[in-house]
Design a protein around this motif. Structure first.
Motif, PDB file in Angstrom:
ATOM      1  N   ALA A   1      30.329  41.963  45.686  1.00  0.00           N
ATOM      2  CA  ALA A   1      30.620  43.304  45.181  1.00  0.00           C
ATOM      3  C   ALA A   1      30.983  43.257  43.705  1.00  0.00           C
ATOM      4  O   ALA A   1      31.755  42.394  43.272  1.00  0.00           O
ATOM      5  CB  ALA A   1      31.761  43.928  45.980  1.00  0.00           C
ATOM      6  N   PRO A   2      30.474  44.175  42.887  1.00  0.00           N
ATOM      7  CA  PRO A   2      30.749  44.132  41.448  1.00  0.00           C
ATOM      8  C   PRO A   2      32.224  44.306  41.115  1.00  0.00           C
ATOM      9  O   PRO A   2      32.703  43.774  40.115  1.00  0.00           O
ATOM     10  CB  PRO A   2      29.892  45.262  40.872  1.00  0.00           C
ATOM     11  N   GLU A   3      32.977  45.056  41.947  1.00  0.00           N
ATOM     12  CA  GLU A   3      34.389  45.306  41.659  1.00  0.00           C
ATOM     13  C   GLU A   3      35.296  44.160  42.108  1.00  0.00           C
ATOM     14  O   GLU A   3      36.517  44.204  41.879  1.00  0.00           O
ATOM     15  CB  GLU A   3      34.830  46.603  42.340  1.00  0.00           C
ATOM     16  N   PHE A   4      34.751  43.127  42.709  1.00  0.00           N
ATOM     17  CA  PHE A   4      35.562  42.010  43.190  1.00  0.00           C
ATOM     18  C   PHE A   4      36.323  41.369  42.024  1.00  0.00           C
ATOM     19  O   PHE A   4      35.777  41.179  40.934  1.00  0.00           O
ATOM     20  CB  PHE A   4      34.674  40.981  43.873  1.00  0.00           C
ATOM     21  N   ASP A   5      37.577  41.023  42.254  1.00  0.00           N
ATOM     22  CA  ASP A   5      38.436  40.421  41.219  1.00  0.00           C
ATOM     23  C   ASP A   5      38.252  38.905  41.234  1.00  0.00           C
ATOM     24  O   ASP A   5      38.680  38.221  42.172  1.00  0.00           O
ATOM     25  CB  ASP A   5      39.887  40.786  41.486  1.00  0.00           C
ATOM     26  N   ASP A   6      37.619  38.354  40.185  1.00  0.00           N
ATOM     27  CA  ASP A   6      37.364  36.916  40.126  1.00  0.00           C
ATOM     28  C   ASP A   6      38.171  36.231  39.021  1.00  0.00           C
ATOM     29  O   ASP A   6      37.858  35.101  38.642  1.00  0.00           O
ATOM     30  CB  ASP A   6      35.873  36.645  39.924  1.00  0.00           C
ATOM     31  N   HIS A   7      39.235  36.901  38.525  1.00  0.00           N
ATOM     32  CA  HIS A   7      39.915  36.350  37.344  1.00  0.00           C
ATOM     33  C   HIS A   7      40.625  35.031  37.645  1.00  0.00           C
ATOM     34  O   HIS A   7      40.903  34.254  36.724  1.00  0.00           O
ATOM     35  CB  HIS A   7      40.892  37.373  36.766  1.00  0.00           C
ATOM     36  N   GLU A   8      40.907  34.738  38.909  1.00  0.00           N
ATOM     37  CA  GLU A   8      41.552  33.477  39.237  1.00  0.00           C
ATOM     38  C   GLU A   8      40.552  32.351  39.493  1.00  0.00           C
ATOM     39  O   GLU A   8      40.947  31.208  39.702  1.00  0.00           O
ATOM     40  CB  GLU A   8      42.453  33.662  40.464  1.00  0.00           C
ATOM     41  N   TRP A   9      39.295  32.677  39.508  1.00  0.00           N
ATOM     42  CA  TRP A   9      38.286  31.634  39.671  1.00  0.00           C
ATOM     43  C   TRP A   9      38.220  30.776  38.405  1.00  0.00           C
ATOM     44  O   TRP A   9      38.600  31.203  37.306  1.00  0.00           O
ATOM     45  CB  TRP A   9      36.919  32.242  39.912  1.00  0.00           C
ATOM     46  N   ALA A  10      37.686  29.565  38.554  1.00  0.00           N
ATOM     47  CA  ALA A  10      37.510  28.677  37.406  1.00  0.00           C
ATOM     48  C   ALA A  10      36.416  29.198  36.494  1.00  0.00           C
ATOM     49  O   ALA A  10      35.423  29.778  36.960  1.00  0.00           O
ATOM     50  CB  ALA A  10      37.157  27.274  37.884  1.00  0.00           C
ATOM     51  N   GLN A  11      36.609  29.008  35.184  1.00  0.00           N
ATOM     52  CA  GLN A  11      35.545  29.323  34.235  1.00  0.00           C
ATOM     53  C   GLN A  11      34.691  28.077  34.057  1.00  0.00           C
ATOM     54  O   GLN A  11      35.208  26.987  33.778  1.00  0.00           O
ATOM     55  CB  GLN A  11      36.114  29.761  32.893  1.00  0.00           C
ATOM     56  N   VAL A  12      33.375  28.216  34.224  1.00  0.00           N
ATOM     57  CA  VAL A  12      32.466  27.081  34.088  1.00  0.00           C
ATOM     58  C   VAL A  12      31.302  27.470  33.198  1.00  0.00           C
ATOM     59  O   VAL A  12      30.996  28.649  33.020  1.00  0.00           O
ATOM     60  CB  VAL A  12      31.931  26.600  35.463  1.00  0.00           C
ATOM     61  N   HIS A  13      30.684  26.450  32.647  1.00  0.00           N
ATOM     62  CA  HIS A  13      29.478  26.620  31.849  1.00  0.00           C
ATOM     63  C   HIS A  13      28.350  25.869  32.551  1.00  0.00           C
ATOM     64  O   HIS A  13      28.519  24.725  32.982  1.00  0.00           O
ATOM     65  CB  HIS A  13      29.669  26.104  30.432  1.00  0.00           C
TER      66      HIS A  13
ATOM     67  N   ASP B   1      26.715  30.272  29.550  1.00  0.00           N
ATOM     68  CA  ASP B   1      28.145  30.241  29.256  1.00  0.00           C
ATOM     69  C   ASP B   1      28.929  31.267  30.073  1.00  0.00           C
ATOM     70  O   ASP B   1      28.404  32.319  30.461  1.00  0.00           O
ATOM     71  CB  ASP B   1      28.386  30.506  27.764  1.00  0.00           C
ATOM     72  N   ASP B   2      30.199  30.920  30.296  1.00  0.00           N
ATOM     73  CA  ASP B   2      31.203  31.875  30.790  1.00  0.00           C
ATOM     74  C   ASP B   2      30.868  32.463  32.151  1.00  0.00           C
ATOM     75  O   ASP B   2      30.887  33.676  32.354  1.00  0.00           O
ATOM     76  CB  ASP B   2      31.399  32.999  29.762  1.00  0.00           C
ATOM     77  N   TRP B   3      30.596  31.591  33.100  1.00  0.00           N
ATOM     78  CA  TRP B   3      30.490  31.997  34.497  1.00  0.00           C
ATOM     79  C   TRP B   3      31.843  31.743  35.175  1.00  0.00           C
ATOM     80  O   TRP B   3      32.643  30.940  34.704  1.00  0.00           O
ATOM     81  CB  TRP B   3      29.409  31.205  35.210  1.00  0.00           C
ATOM     82  N   ARG B   4      32.061  32.423  36.270  1.00  0.00           N
ATOM     83  CA  ARG B   4      33.225  32.167  37.113  1.00  0.00           C
ATOM     84  C   ARG B   4      32.759  31.483  38.394  1.00  0.00           C
ATOM     85  O   ARG B   4      31.687  31.792  38.914  1.00  0.00           O
ATOM     86  CB  ARG B   4      33.947  33.474  37.450  1.00  0.00           C
ATOM     87  N   PHE B   5      33.600  30.567  38.909  1.00  0.00           N
ATOM     88  CA  PHE B   5      33.189  29.767  40.060  1.00  0.00           C
ATOM     89  C   PHE B   5      34.357  29.527  40.999  1.00  0.00           C
ATOM     90  O   PHE B   5      35.493  29.322  40.553  1.00  0.00           O
ATOM     91  CB  PHE B   5      32.638  28.414  39.593  1.00  0.00           C
TER      92      PHE B   5
ATOM     93  N   TYR C   1      29.288  31.861  42.367  1.00  0.00           N
ATOM     94  CA  TYR C   1      29.295  32.018  40.910  1.00  0.00           C
ATOM     95  C   TYR C   1      29.183  33.509  40.595  1.00  0.00           C
ATOM     96  O   TYR C   1      28.478  34.248  41.286  1.00  0.00           O
ATOM     97  CB  TYR C   1      28.111  31.296  40.269  1.00  0.00           C
ATOM     98  N   ARG C   2      29.864  33.908  39.528  1.00  0.00           N
ATOM     99  CA  ARG C   2      29.747  35.297  39.071  1.00  0.00           C
ATOM    100  C   ARG C   2      29.692  35.317  37.542  1.00  0.00           C
ATOM    101  O   ARG C   2      30.316  34.492  36.877  1.00  0.00           O
ATOM    102  CB  ARG C   2      30.940  36.134  39.556  1.00  0.00           C
ATOM    103  N   LYS C   3      28.922  36.287  37.025  1.00  0.00           N
ATOM    104  CA  LYS C   3      28.852  36.485  35.571  1.00  0.00           C
ATOM    105  C   LYS C   3      28.667  37.967  35.276  1.00  0.00           C
ATOM    106  O   LYS C   3      27.909  38.656  35.969  1.00  0.00           O
ATOM    107  CB  LYS C   3      27.708  35.693  34.945  1.00  0.00           C
ATOM    108  N   ARG C   4      29.351  38.434  34.220  1.00  0.00           N
ATOM    109  CA  ARG C   4      29.255  39.836  33.805  1.00  0.00           C
ATOM    110  C   ARG C   4      28.381  39.953  32.563  1.00  0.00           C
ATOM    111  O   ARG C   4      28.487  39.150  31.632  1.00  0.00           O
ATOM    112  CB  ARG C   4      30.649  40.403  33.509  1.00  0.00           C
ATOM    113  N   LEU C   5      27.506  40.955  32.577  1.00  0.00           N
ATOM    114  CA  LEU C   5      26.669  41.287  31.433  1.00  0.00           C
ATOM    115  C   LEU C   5      26.972  42.725  31.015  1.00  0.00           C
ATOM    116  O   LEU C   5      27.435  43.529  31.834  1.00  0.00           O
ATOM    117  CB  LEU C   5      25.190  41.143  31.799  1.00  0.00           C
TER     118      LEU C   5
END
Length: 806
Positions: A47-59, A33-37, A88-92
């Motif tokens: 890079a971990p600090e990259f801003d991905d908030h405008e990417w689509a949220q996908v499952h 759940d809750d990956w960005r794409f 794809y990016r995901k935060r833990l």
């Protein structure tokens, strides 16, 4: 074992509940759940600090190709759908594992050429899009901020396959926690050493890894359960040096075993426990297994548990139409049950390892699996771009990483899947010996196969003699990890390969579309085990199997229609299947059921009467023509005798089963009403029947829910909608646009009608029926709340399905 703050926080955020790891060590949790794409390439995204908030949220699982529009400008081989490069990016949660534990990231499959990063560190690259793989995250976990997973997927070589592949993280992803001393990935291996009706012996190997800086004295215990009852157990000791690995092997004896078979696929549970010297459990896992024996004989064919049987197999690609490559388990379960109802008892994973779900389902349902690794080796094959076998081909593919990765990819396939009792053989290649695509040999001058072979000997093409050495190397890799099953391959150019060491490197030899060589090669190579690894659907092809004891079986091309390998535009896939893209049985599926099923079968189909004696295995179940039109009625049955009736009265002569064609036919003038066929056994008793009725105009949409797991979050339902007339008769000769809307916590995964010529937009909620029907795939997005699915079509009343009440 103490749970680190990182792992505890991660497990609190993800679903479903903790499960035994597919990797056979530690404890796994899906993190779907809750990956960005984003479907673009940005090297900063690692890079971990990259801003991905405008990417689509996908499952996940997620296939970006099937969510795009089809285009005539794209390649026919992959269904006129695009590839590209995506991230794809995901935060833990922030934290770090302690010295006594390790954390791993496990991908079931990413298509393809993936680079995986954790907090900006490259964990690894894996070019093969079908193999499962894992990375140790532990050294790069952060305690001062979120842990960011970033995955770059490069499918820019979009025409790299002869069929549709999909793109992206299209299978599940798992987080695995384990002690620093743990079972090795895929390190538990259980196989049947011998078994009869009264006693069986299982041989169990357990590999253990010690990643600590100190030596360890361990005990490895195996307990076999039948349901909840312990029926066998044994243990052994193991001493490991610091940062070292080792293994144990022991036997488990089982009295009165319940053997796994296609009729009764009984499964046991093997619990493997690793204990430290003080008795503390440091790792454990459970492995489902079945007790069964396999044997191939060059004269008598295949036997399972000592019982001779024919492999009634189908080849399967991994997509499901509108769902692409991201196919839910429920959909595969429905498809496999349908194939088994037709009479199939085996599947071939054409031409790559498939999702773990498929193997688990085959274990549970009683379907044997021919597990295949590669479609090409060191050189590319032709990839058709303008239509199947049309125009100028392309030559993208997976060949460029074969030399570096093939042995590891093959080993990982075997290690991952070797505990499945359904798997009966390992295939190291499909049609890699296709004449002049790419290999050639002087024998091709004056020789022929029953597929295109692109001319005679071509000395500028790669030398076919290379095939033997490669096959020997790959077979050795398989034997290193599993000697309990045969190594095989599907040969397209047997006439050429017979001149090489290729067939001799195999334990059993698959022949693709080469039935006319069965008897000849059986005489020439009397020790060779021969079976049909890929075959057409005809009656003649089945007789080669049925009437020759030395032929172990056949695998039809294909079990299910699939995307890609399409004809000229407009098209999106191949219609070679017994089932269509919705999983419904096609007429040829009913024909096959009449050949393969042990139950009485009768099916009626019709077509306008041709001017010759032509028959068809694709006659639709339609009784709608202009009055007086000459119609050829076709019956697929296994009854010894059949009678045709029209409106309750016999019409045409009663007929015996036709051993020349396998099909009964009557030519009659059309009259509206009810057409029936009755099948009789040799004593004259009625054993089977089928009915067609003339349909009127459609007046309603009739929904049927084939399966539903919507009670669970991410559960899936398949709802079929069929046009029906005022009498409730299905209408197959009219099609309408249908719109699906959903109320409640669910989403529409897609609408599919199975029309391979329909290249319209599959991303919306409106679709045209095909032969009067379509299916909707609906997925729950929350654990609770009512779900209503509404179907609407102009001129017809809406239909509402209460998919979940609470």
């Amino acid at each position: 074992m103490r749970l680190s703050p990182f792992v505890a926080a991660a497990l609190a955020l993800v679903a479903p509940a903790v499960t035994w790891a597919q990797l056979s060590f530690g404890t796994a949790t899906q993190i779907n759940d809750d990956w960005r794409f984003t479907l673009q390439d940005d090297p900063r995204a690692a890079a971990p600090e990259f801003d991905d908030h405008e990417w689509a949220q996908v499952h996940l699982p997620h296939d970006w190709s099937v969510q795009a529009l089809l285009s005539a400008e794209l390649a026919s081989c992959t269904g006129y759908l695009p590839g590209g490069i995506g991230w794809y990016r995901k935060r833990l949660p922030a934290s770090v594992a302690s010295a006594d534990e390790r954390v791993f990231l496990y991908f079931e499959g990413v298509y393809n050429r993936s680079d995986v990063y954790l907090n900006g560190h490259l964990l690894g690259r894996r070019p093969n899009g079908y193999v499962s793989f894992y990375y140790d995250m532990t050294p790069h976990l952060r305690s001062d901020g979120d842990n960011v997973i970033a995955v770059r997927v490069d499918h820019s070589r979009s025409a790299d396959s002869r069929w549709y592949t999909g793109s992206g993280i299209y299978r599940n992803v798992h987080l695995i926690r384990a002690n620093a001393i743990h079972l090795a990935p895929w390190g538990v291996f259980v196989r049947t050493e011998n078994a009869d009706a009264h006693r069986a012996t299982l041989r169990v190997t357990a590999e253990v890894t010690n990643t600590t800086s100190r030596a360890a004295k361990l005990s490895v215990r195996h307990i076999l359960f039948d349901d909840e009852q312990r029926i066998a157990e044994s243990s052994s000791t193991l001493s490991l040096a610091a940062n070292a690995s080792g293994s144990t092997e022991l036997a488990l004896d089982v009295a009165e075993p319940r053997r796994w078979s296609v009729e009764s696929p009984h499964l046991y549970r093997l619990r493997t426990i690793v204990l430290a010297e003080d008795g503390q459990v440091v790792d454990q896992t459970e492995t489902k297994t079945g007790i069964r024996t396999l044997h191939f004989d060059a004269d008598r064919g295949f036997s399972l548990n000592g019982d001779s049987m024919k492999l009634k197999g189908v080849c399967l690609h991994h997509d499901a139409g509108v769902l692409g490559a991201a196919v839910p388990r429920e959909v595969w379960a429905h498809r496999l049950r349908t194939l088994k109802a037709i009479g199939a008892n085996a599947v071939r994973t054409s031409h790559n390892p498939q999702a773990t779900n498929l193997y688990e389902l085959c274990d549970e349902l009683g379907l044997l699996v021919l597990n295949e690794a590669f479609d090409e080796w060191e050189f590319p094959k032709r990839k058709w771009l303008e239509g199947w076998n049309v125009g100028t081909p392309g030559f993208e593919g997976s060949f460029d990483f074969f030399a570096e990765w093939a042995e590891r990819d093959l080993a990982d396939m075997v290690r991952r899947d070797r505990n499945h009792p359904s798997v009966f053989a390992w295939s190291i290649g499909n049609e890699v010996d296709y004449p002049n695509d790419p290999y050639s040999h002087p024998i091709l001058d004056g020789s022929a196969i029953d597929q295109p072979m692109y001319g005679g000997y071509q000395p500028n093409q790669p030398d076919a003699m290379r095939l033997g050495a490669i096959a020997q190397r790959l077979a050795a890799v398989v034997k290193q990890h599993d000697r309990s099953r045969p190594v095989t391959a599907a040969l397209a150019g047997v006439v050429m390969s017979n001149q090489t060491a290729y067939p001799d490197a195999l334990d059993i030899v698959g022949y693709n579309y080469t039935e006319d060589r069965y008897a000849l090669d059986h005489r020439t190579y009397p020790q060779r085990v021969i079976y049909g690894s890929e075959n057409r659907h005809g009656w003649k092809e089945w007789l080669f199997v049925r009437d020759h004891p030395f032929i172990s079986g056949q695998f039809l091309w294909t079990g299910i229609d699939y995307l890609g390998e399409a004809g000229r535009w407009p098209a999106r896939g191949s219609g070679a299947g017994l089932l269509d893209l919705t999983g419904a049985i096609k007429p040829r599926g009913h024909f096959r059921r009449a050949l393969w099923s042990d139950q009485p079968v009768a099916y009626l189909g019709t077509m306008p009467k041709p001017s010759d004696a032509r028959l068809s295995i694709d006659a639709p179940p339609v009784w709608n023509y202009e009055p007086g039109t000459p119609v050829r009625v076709l019956c697929y049955t296994n009854a010894p005798r059949a009678r045709l009736l029209l409106n309750g009265k016999p019409i045409g002569e009663e007929k015996d089963f036709d051993e020349e064609t396998g099909i009964l036919a009557w030519d009659i003038p059309f009259q509206p009403g009810t057409l029936e066929v009755h099948g009789f056994d040799r004593s004259g008793a009625l054993v089977s029947s089928a009915t067609l009725q003339t349909a009127g105009v459609p007046v309603r949409l009739h929904p049927t829910t084939h399966f539903s797991t919507l009670r669970e979050r991410r559960g899936v339902a398949m709802i079929e909608v069929q046009l029906r007339d005022a009498a409730g008769v299905p209408v197959l000769t009219d099609d309408r646009e249908v719109t699906c809307t959903i109320e409640g916590p669910a989403r529409l995964l897609g609408l599919e009608a199975g029309n391979l010529r329909d290249v319209s937009d599959y991303t919306d909620a409106t679709h045209r029926t095909f032969r009067g029907r379509l299916v909707a795939y609906v997925q729950a997005i929350a654990d609770a709340g009512p779900i209503r699915v509404r179907f609407a079509s102009d001129g017809l009343p809406d239909e509402v399905v209460i998919a979940r009440r609470e």
